[in-house]
Design a protein around this motif. Sequence first.
Motif, PDB file in Angstrom:
ATOM      1  N   VAL A 211       1.456   6.041 -12.544  1.00  0.00           N
ATOM      2  CA  VAL A 211       1.425   6.708 -11.250  1.00  0.00           C
ATOM      3  C   VAL A 211       1.948   5.725 -10.209  1.00  0.00           C
ATOM      4  CG1 VAL A 211       0.005   7.820  -9.494  1.00  0.00           C
ATOM      5  CG2 VAL A 211      -0.577   8.088 -11.910  1.00  0.00           C
ATOM      6  N   TYR A 212       2.978   6.141  -9.478  1.00  0.00           N
ATOM      7  CA  TYR A 212       3.564   5.313  -8.435  1.00  0.00           C
ATOM      8  C   TYR A 212       3.201   5.899  -7.071  1.00  0.00           C
ATOM      9  CZ  TYR A 212       6.500   3.699 -12.321  1.00  0.00           C
ATOM     10  OH  TYR A 212       6.941   3.199 -13.515  1.00  0.00           O
ATOM     11  N   VAL A 213       2.778   5.028  -6.148  1.00  0.00           N
ATOM     12  CA  VAL A 213       2.434   5.503  -4.813  1.00  0.00           C
ATOM     13  C   VAL A 213       2.509   4.349  -3.822  1.00  0.00           C
ATOM     14  CG1 VAL A 213      -0.068   5.108  -5.002  1.00  0.00           C
ATOM     15  CG2 VAL A 213       0.789   6.944  -3.520  1.00  0.00           C
ATOM     16  N   GLY A 214       2.942   4.648  -2.605  1.00  0.00           N
ATOM     17  CA  GLY A 214       2.956   3.648  -1.545  1.00  0.00           C
ATOM     18  C   GLY A 214       1.780   3.832  -0.617  1.00  0.00           C
ATOM     19  N   SER A 215       1.323   2.749  -0.002  1.00  0.00           N
ATOM     20  CA  SER A 215       0.170   2.796   0.892  1.00  0.00           C
ATOM     21  C   SER A 215       0.523   2.190   2.244  1.00  0.00           C
ATOM     22  CB  SER A 215      -1.013   2.037   0.283  1.00  0.00           C
ATOM     23  OG  SER A 215      -2.098   1.951   1.187  1.00  0.00           O
ATOM     24  N   THR A 216      -0.229   2.597   3.262  1.00  0.00           N
ATOM     25  CA  THR A 216      -0.041   2.003   4.584  1.00  0.00           C
ATOM     26  C   THR A 216      -0.684   0.624   4.682  1.00  0.00           C
ATOM     27  OG1 THR A 216      -1.968   3.206   5.404  1.00  0.00           O
ATOM     28  CG2 THR A 216       0.184   4.238   5.734  1.00  0.00           C
ATOM     29  N   ASP A 217      -1.234   0.112   3.578  1.00  0.00           N
ATOM     30  CA  ASP A 217      -1.679  -1.288   3.548  1.00  0.00           C
ATOM     31  C   ASP A 217      -0.524  -2.229   3.218  1.00  0.00           C
ATOM     32  OD1 ASP A 217      -1.235  -1.007   0.840  1.00  0.00           O
ATOM     33  OD2 ASP A 217      -3.295  -1.361   0.215  1.00  0.00           O
ATOM     34  N   ASN A 218       0.730  -1.703   3.312  1.00  0.00           N
ATOM     35  CA  ASN A 218       1.968  -2.467   3.074  1.00  0.00           C
ATOM     36  C   ASN A 218       2.192  -2.789   1.600  1.00  0.00           C
ATOM     37  OD1 ASN A 218       1.837  -2.455   5.852  1.00  0.00           O
ATOM     38  ND2 ASN A 218       1.769  -4.675   6.104  1.00  0.00           N
TER      39      ASN A 218
END
Length: 389
Positions: A211-218
């Motif tokens: 599972v690939y995902v980006g976060s606003t924690d950079n």
Amino acid sequence: MSCPFRLLYLGLLIGLMGCRTTSELNVIAPPSDRSTPPVTTPTEVTLTNPTLYVGSFDSKLYAIDTTGNARWTFRADTAIQSSPVVAYGRVYVGSNRNHIYAIDAQNGALQWQYQTGGAVVSSPTVAAGRLFAGCLDSKLYALDATTGNQLWAYQSTHGIYASPALGNNLLYVAGLNGRVDALDPASGTLRWFFTTGSYLLSSPLVENGVVYVGSTDNTFYAIDAQTGKSRWTYKATSAFVGSPVVADGIVYIVCSDWLLHAFNAQSGQSLWTFPLGDFNPAQQQQTSPVVANGRLYVGSRNRVLYALDARTGAFHWQFATNFDLYATPLVLNGVVYIGSTDRSLYALDSRTGQRKWSFRTGDILFSSPTSALKSSITGKYPTISGAGK
């Protein structure tokens, strides 16, 4: 700030502020005491007319033919930020005033509507007769795609902005609580969760057991799809808001540092980056790329759509619109379609970037165009929605 943008950020604030104080997550039972209702077997419908579907902040869903003429329009209760999905001869889309709609793809007639407790900016995911959609009321809804009846609803602690992803017999949900939750798609039962350092606008993508995902924690995360354990991470200097794409062993994602990043999908090794204009810290990049016929197409807040070599990141061409781009392009039969906040949907030659036509709507376009016909896009993609999908 214009009214549509106020609506966008108001919705986010509602999702972030209307949180539970407990970390408990649970399954909401169906309305009666019986078990989860059976799913209606959907009727398979073949759509042969080459039609594009896109929503606008003017409250309309447009069906547009590939010459740039409207076939029909459907008026929702308010702005449409969600990107539509076509399945079973219907177009499914959410609205910013608490509805999910099922609309006949041929003539625009309403088939059913379902009222939620908050804005639906997530794009629905439809499979095996079920529709899944996140909502800013902190719930993930599972509906019968044929009837619109609720099958179950999953209660999160914060709103859900991103689109859910199906894979490995699980449903993956990224929330404004900073968690990726893996659910049983038949019942909504929580199987595992993975916690990041900040809220998630990026839609998760599952491919080859990851599972690939980006976060606003950079940070960009690769998570084991079965266990929820971290495979690898990449730390950037700014938030990841857009959604990832995987094609030919490469994962692509746009970062708020105004760079398009390309990673080895298995190891996380950085392969290359491409600047999407001059960095502006006041503007988050929210677009997501697509890959078709060896090229990568991606929009930018500098009002430009770029065409790059998907393997190397080499520049091919660019096309300038009149305002920022948030939507994801669609590539179909040698044409790239992209919506802009200048209120227009553009059709461009995929080889040269030459404009073929444009279609004017009544307000800005965050919604990404889709079609029932097989597109030229290759690789694995999230449902096109969420943060500017």
